[in-house]
Design an enzyme around this catalytic site. Structure first.
Site, PDB file in Angstrom:
ATOM      1  N   GLU A  78     -11.514  -1.886   0.333  1.00 33.21           N
ATOM      2  CA  GLU A  78     -10.105  -1.929   0.711  1.00 33.21           C
ATOM      3  C   GLU A  78      -9.603  -0.524   0.967  1.00 33.21           C
ATOM      4  O   GLU A  78     -10.277   0.470   0.644  1.00 33.21           O
ATOM      5  CB  GLU A  78      -9.275  -2.635  -0.368  1.00 33.21           C
ATOM      6  CG  GLU A  78      -9.613  -4.116  -0.487  1.00 33.21           C
ATOM      7  CD  GLU A  78      -8.760  -4.857  -1.483  1.00 33.21           C
ATOM      8  OE1 GLU A  78      -8.941  -6.071  -1.621  1.00 33.21           O
ATOM      9  OE2 GLU A  78      -7.903  -4.219  -2.134  1.00 33.21           O
TER      10      GLU A  78
ATOM     11  N   HIS B 264       3.578  -4.215   1.312  1.00 31.54           N
ATOM     12  CA  HIS B 264       2.273  -4.498   1.900  1.00 31.54           C
ATOM     13  C   HIS B 264       2.445  -4.500   3.411  1.00 31.54           C
ATOM     14  O   HIS B 264       3.328  -5.166   3.947  1.00 31.54           O
ATOM     15  CB  HIS B 264       1.742  -5.847   1.415  1.00 31.54           C
ATOM     16  CG  HIS B 264       0.271  -5.997   1.624  1.00 31.54           C
ATOM     17  ND1 HIS B 264      -0.294  -6.124   2.875  1.00 31.54           N
ATOM     18  CD2 HIS B 264      -0.764  -6.030   0.744  1.00 31.54           C
ATOM     19  CE1 HIS B 264      -1.598  -6.227   2.753  1.00 31.54           C
ATOM     20  NE2 HIS B 264      -1.908  -6.168   1.460  1.00 31.54           N
TER      21      HIS B 264
ATOM     22  N   HIS C  94       5.843  -6.079  -2.065  1.00 32.49           N
ATOM     23  CA  HIS C  94       4.601  -6.622  -2.605  1.00 32.49           C
ATOM     24  C   HIS C  94       4.339  -6.242  -4.053  1.00 32.49           C
ATOM     25  O   HIS C  94       3.917  -7.079  -4.848  1.00 32.49           O
ATOM     26  CB  HIS C  94       3.439  -6.142  -1.737  1.00 32.49           C
ATOM     27  CG  HIS C  94       2.111  -6.688  -2.130  1.00 32.49           C
ATOM     28  ND1 HIS C  94       1.827  -8.038  -2.128  1.00 32.49           N
ATOM     29  CD2 HIS C  94       0.974  -6.065  -2.549  1.00 32.49           C
ATOM     30  CE1 HIS C  94       0.574  -8.227  -2.506  1.00 32.49           C
ATOM     31  NE2 HIS C  94       0.044  -7.054  -2.788  1.00 32.49           N
TER      32      HIS C  94
ATOM     33  N   ARG D  20       0.347   2.546  -5.424  1.00 30.46           N
ATOM     34  CA  ARG D  20      -0.785   1.864  -6.066  1.00 30.46           C
ATOM     35  C   ARG D  20      -2.006   1.801  -5.149  1.00 30.46           C
ATOM     36  O   ARG D  20      -1.908   1.433  -3.982  1.00 30.46           O
ATOM     37  CB  ARG D  20      -0.371   0.438  -6.436  1.00 30.46           C
ATOM     38  CG  ARG D  20      -1.494  -0.418  -6.970  1.00 30.46           C
ATOM     39  CD  ARG D  20      -0.998  -1.807  -7.288  1.00 30.46           C
ATOM     40  NE  ARG D  20      -0.620  -2.549  -6.097  1.00 30.46           N
ATOM     41  CZ  ARG D  20      -1.328  -3.547  -5.568  1.00 30.46           C
ATOM     42  NH1 ARG D  20      -2.471  -3.909  -6.125  1.00 30.46           N
ATOM     43  NH2 ARG D  20      -0.910  -4.175  -4.500  1.00 30.46           N
TER      44      ARG D  20
END
Length: 498
Positions: free
Chosen positions: A112, A227, A326, A361
């Site tokens: 990711e 997001h 998100h 994050r």
């Protein structure tokens, strides 16, 4: 208090039925514990919706030092390096704990954005959160020491001399006052405060409001992760298109088919790039036709089903996307054991601010954090014993939370980009609501604290972007505040005392 809960007076109470809450309860066993959940376990927990998985350095080419470095880079100078090292070192063992509880994971590690290695532990492609919740919920239901109170909503924390003394809650049968001096908040995030969100509608910051009204210190509230690739359809909450799709080679294109690039940049960078295009009246799509094509549904069955339900075939159609609220990097300020600034109050999972995420994050660190902080809080609570409690007085029950009046304000002024004028407008609109006794009071208090923190941070860092202060400050400092810093009305109680 209802008769079936009287025997639990004085025992720990966990508020929230996601991964962090369930893991805390399981770690406490065989000590009796009460777990409160507004909905049936997992039904409105963001944990169950998580597609990306859990980040852990398990690959042969990976190690904790690399995972730490990637996390610090994404956190943009605001991570607590000691916390990052501590939590991520525990990640591989935490995965083993889940496996012992019966969670089943794929053999293939995913990649990711902003990860330098494949280290994302998945289940059924994009069903990771659902599988973890299945395993933990089953374990909880089979553990005799855990009493589930589903359909019960905590409305206020009661305090005596600044120490937790009980909980005022609403059950299906009426008002419940629970005497306890040990409370764990595991209530999730704030995405439900925005019109465009991937979170359950019930994730509207109630845990932050409970903590704030009790006098707890909160940290880094301005850092909200949007997001970049929520499916741009009318459905709310918005279906999420996991970062793992970009990890498999999907590309971002505009309405002409021209590529935007930067697919694996940190989320805040990708979100701002997409937001800029949308603000110009253009469209943005995620194109997986070449990298996955007909294999899309095999790799990402949940996403494929959401696309098909909205008339889109990911094998042949580019997927319309836009940023959506998100994840909240901020939360209740806690130490490494999950203890807040209020004696008797712990927090775990997204509602807590541990110092792991910093300003932004790193993808899939959140479920890992929820799992480990649940374990740590459970271990810390296991070494405590109840003090002699005074019976809490019956208090007037505050209104239930309804964020409808707050969503348009936060969406307009506290979205992907912010500026001073907009933040002042938001504060002026939110403060009267926060100081009222209306359904919007608690959501408005959370929004007000976020807006005040965003106004005070006169720089752009990570997920907090100020168009009037586009540069990063040379000094990286975390932000802290309490409800007393933002509420000005002397007539409104900032905490309920017993």
């Amino acid at each position: 208090m209802s008769a079936d809960l009287i025997h639990l007076s004085g025992h720990p109470v966990i508020i929230g039925g996601g991964i962090a809450g369930l893991m805390t309860a399981l770690t406490l066993a065989p000590e009796p514990v009460l777990l409160l959940s507004k909905a049936p376990i997992g039904y409105e927990a963001a944990s169950a919706w998580a597609q990306g998985g859990l980040a852990a350095s398990l690959g042969a080419d990976d190690d904790v030092a690399l995972h730490v470095a990637d996390t610090l880079a994404a956190g943009d100078g605001l991570c607590d390096a000691g916390v990052v090292q501590d939590l991520l070192s525990a990640a591989p063992q935490a995965i083993d704990t889940l496996i012992r509880y019966g969670a089943r994971f794929d053999q293939h590690l995913g990649l990711e954005a902003a990860h330098s290695r494949r280290r994302i532990v998945h289940s059924q492609g994009d069903g990771s959160g659902r599988e973890v919740m299945r395993a933990l919920a089953q374990a909880v239901k089979q553990t005799p020491s855990i009493t589930l109170a589903e359909g019960m909503e905590a409305r206020r924390l009661l305090t005596e001399d600044g120490i937790i003394n009980g909980i005022l809650a609403q059950s299906e049968t009426g008002v419940v006052t629970i005497a306890t001096d040990r409370v764990v908040l595991a209530t999730g995030g704030v995405g439900g405060l925005f019109l465009d969100s991937t979170n359950p509608a019930g994730s509207c910051g109630q845990g932050l409001a409970l903590a704030a009204r009790a006098g707890a210190r909160l940290a880094d509230l301005e850092f909200i992760q949007f997001h970049p690739t929520a499916l741009d359809v009318p459905l709310r909450p918005m279906p999420l298109i996991s970062e793992a799709v970009r990890g498999e080679g999907a590309i971002l294109i505009d309405e002409t088919g021209a590529r935007l690039g930067g697919e694996l940049e940190p989320r805040d960078v990708v979100a701002r790039a997409i937001w800029k295009h949308l603000q110009q009246g253009r469209r943005v799509f995620l194109d997986a036709r070449q990298c996955l094509g007909a294999r899309f549904a095999e790799h990402f069955p949940v996403i494929a089903a959401a696309c098909r339900a909205n008339g889109i075939d990911p094998a042949t159609d580019p997927l319309p996307v836009r940023p959506a609220a998100h994840y909240h990097m901020g939360g209740i300020a806690v130490d490494r054991s999950g203890r807040s600034s209020v004696a008797g109050l712990w927090a775990a999972g997204e509602v807590a601010s541990t110092g792991l995420h910093g300003a932004n994050r790193l993808a899939s660190n959140s479920l890992t954090e929820a799992l480990i902080t649940g374990l740590r809080v459970g271990e810390d609570l296991s070494g405590t014993s109840p003090r002699r409690l005074r019976k809490p007085r019956i208090q007037e029950l505050p209104c239930s939370s309804d964020p409808a009046a707050v969503r348009p304000i936060l969406s307009r002024y506290l979205g992907v980009t912010r500026d001073e004028a907009g933040l002042h407008t938001a504060i002026a609109a939110l403060r009267p609501l926060a100081e009222s006794h209306r359904e919007a009071a608690d959501p408005a208090l959370v929004g007000l604290m976020i807006a005040e923190a965003a106004l005070a941070r006169q720089e752009s860092r990570g997920a907090h972007y100020r168009t009037d202060f586009p540069q990063k400050s040379t000094i990286a400092a975390r932000s802290f505040l309490t409800s007393e810093d933002v509420l000005v009305s002397s007539s409104f109680p900032r905490q309920v005392k017993s």
